[in-house]
Enzyme design. Structure first.
Site, short mmCIF file in Angstrom:
data_model
loop_
_atom_site.label_atom_id
_atom_site.label_comp_id
_atom_site.label_asym_id
_atom_site.label_seq_id
_atom_site.Cartn_x
_atom_site.Cartn_y
_atom_site.Cartn_z
N ARG A 21 0.51 -0.95 -0.33
CA ARG A 21 -0.31 0.06 0.19
C ARG A 21 0.51 1.40 0.28
O ARG A 21 2.28 1.40 0.66
CB ARG A 21 -0.71 -0.29 1.04
CG ARG A 21 -2.15 -0.79 0.78
CD ARG A 21 -2.55 -0.74 0.26
NE ARG A 21 -4.30 -0.66 0.09
CZ ARG A 21 -4.53 -1.68 -0.69
NH1 ARG A 21 -3.80 -2.43 -1.68
NH2 ARG A 21 -6.20 -2.70 -0.55
N GLU A 49 -1.84 8.06 -4.06
CA GLU A 49 -2.28 8.21 -5.52
C GLU A 49 -4.06 8.37 -5.27
O GLU A 49 -4.21 8.48 -4.16
CB GLU A 49 -1.68 6.47 -6.10
CG GLU A 49 -3.06 5.23 -5.02
CD GLU A 49 -2.43 3.56 -4.88
OE1 GLU A 49 -3.15 2.78 -5.09
OE2 GLU A 49 -1.23 3.27 -4.62
N HIS A 71 -1.35 0.76 -9.50
CA HIS A 71 -2.48 -0.41 -8.73
C HIS A 71 -2.72 -1.35 -9.50
O HIS A 71 -3.99 -0.81 -8.99
CB HIS A 71 -2.55 0.73 -8.37
CG HIS A 71 -2.98 0.36 -6.50
ND1 HIS A 71 -4.19 0.66 -5.62
CD2 HIS A 71 -3.60 -1.55 -6.51
CE1 HIS A 71 -3.72 -0.02 -4.81
NE2 HIS A 71 -4.20 -1.44 -5.27
#
Length: 328
Positions: free
Chosen positions: A240, A269, A287
């Site tokens: 993460r 992000e 991602h």
């Protein structure tokens, strides 16, 4: 009898929407708009359930404003977008999507490791720019993967998957650090040895991060930790954003304190720290570690299963705060 109302916060597979519509009155988001908190609250009012994807923050403010809400089903294994304590206090169940993305994410983590170590992104950009004119002995010479030492921080299902790929597929020596040590059988299956975090950072040729994000894991890797790593080492983050201090990593990459990095997640992000965009020795992906069609379908199916299971049958599949079930 009126159907329960659910909100689908992001665009998902039409088949998933159709399945939900068999059981619920569904408000979807086919344009995939990003909503502000105020917009999310406005759309959630009067809804009993919400299908989230990891980018929608469910906290006390949202819960206070949406008293009809009973379940938030995340189409992700991570759930740092949920304030679980606040959800439990409000009697709202949280669910996630574990297991179905384990192997796909482990595949991608290993792909990112290989791309960083073998300088694939750097060399492709070089070629596309028309700079390749001749062969040279040291042109984009990277580091070996086979026979090297793989260090994994976070040895859950995905970490174990990466360990097995490294140990069994590439003959890597696997060391790991985790909040708790695996049992002997799992260690043997992964051919992995438990070590302290400092020893791992000093010894590993390739470090892969697979820890969940919590306040305690914020900046698990910062300037001090990077300073312990070999100058020839690579760092991969598929966990993460916030696990790595991206600003400190950018400095280390620019100054060649470590050789390379591969990042699929970022602090803040979809924004990426601008300094990471300026260094060549990092592979950046948006991602997408779980992004295969079969896996994303399985993730969507599991989130839908949780909504249907809880609101229709009172039996959720993967509850995060099962104590809520006892209060119904």
């Amino acid at each position: 009898m009126n159907k329960p109302k659910v909100l689908v916060a992001r665009s998902i597979f039409p088949e998933t929407i159709a399945r939900l519509e068999e059981h619920f009155e569904v408000e979807a988001n086919p344009r995939d708009e990003s909503w502000s908190k105020a917009q999310l609250i406005a759309k959630l009012r009067g809804k009993q359930g919400v299908f989230t994807t990891g980018s929608e923050r469910i906290d006390a403010e949202v819960l206070d404003a949406c008293p009809d809400l009973k379940i938030c089903a995340n189409m992700a294994v991570g759930y740092n977008n949920f304030d679980i304590d606040a959800m439990t206090a409000h009697g709202v169940l949280g669910t996630n999507a574990p297991d179905v993305l384990t192997e796909t994410t482990a595949d991608f983590g290993f792909a990112l490791l290989m791309a960083a170590a073998r300088r694939i992104a750097e060399s492709e950009h070089f070629l596309r720019a028309g700079k390749w004119e001749r062969w040279s002995y040291d042109m984009f010479a990277g580091s070996d993967i086979h026979g090297s030492t793989l260090g994994i921080i976070g040895m859950g299902r995905i970490g174990q998957g990466i360990a097995k790929r490294g140990a069994h597929g590439f003959g890597m020596k696997v060391i790991y650090h985790n909040r708790s040590r695996l049992d002997a059988k799992l260690e043997a299956e992964c051919k992995a040895r438990y070590v302290g975090k400092e020893e791992l950072l000093k010894s590993a040729d390739h470090v892969v991060l697979v820890v969940p994000y919590t306040p305690a894991s914020h900046h698990t890797i910062g300037a001090a930790e990077i300073a312990l790593m070999k100058p020839t080492a690579t760092l991969v983050n598929i966990a993460r954003g916030g696990i790595v201090d991206d600003a400190a990593l950018a400095v280390a990459l620019r100054e060649k304190r470590i050789a390379a990095a591969g990042l699929d997640v970022f602090e803040g992000e979809p924004k990426v720290h601008p300094d990471l965009l300026k260094v060549p020795n990092v592979v950046l992906t948006p991602h997408i570690a779980s992004a295969t069609v079969p896996t994303r379908r399985a993730m969507a199916d599991l989130a839908a299963d949780n909504l249907i299971g809880y609101l229709v049958h009172d039996k959720p599949v993967t509850p995060l705060n099962p104590s809520v079930l006892a209060t119904r």
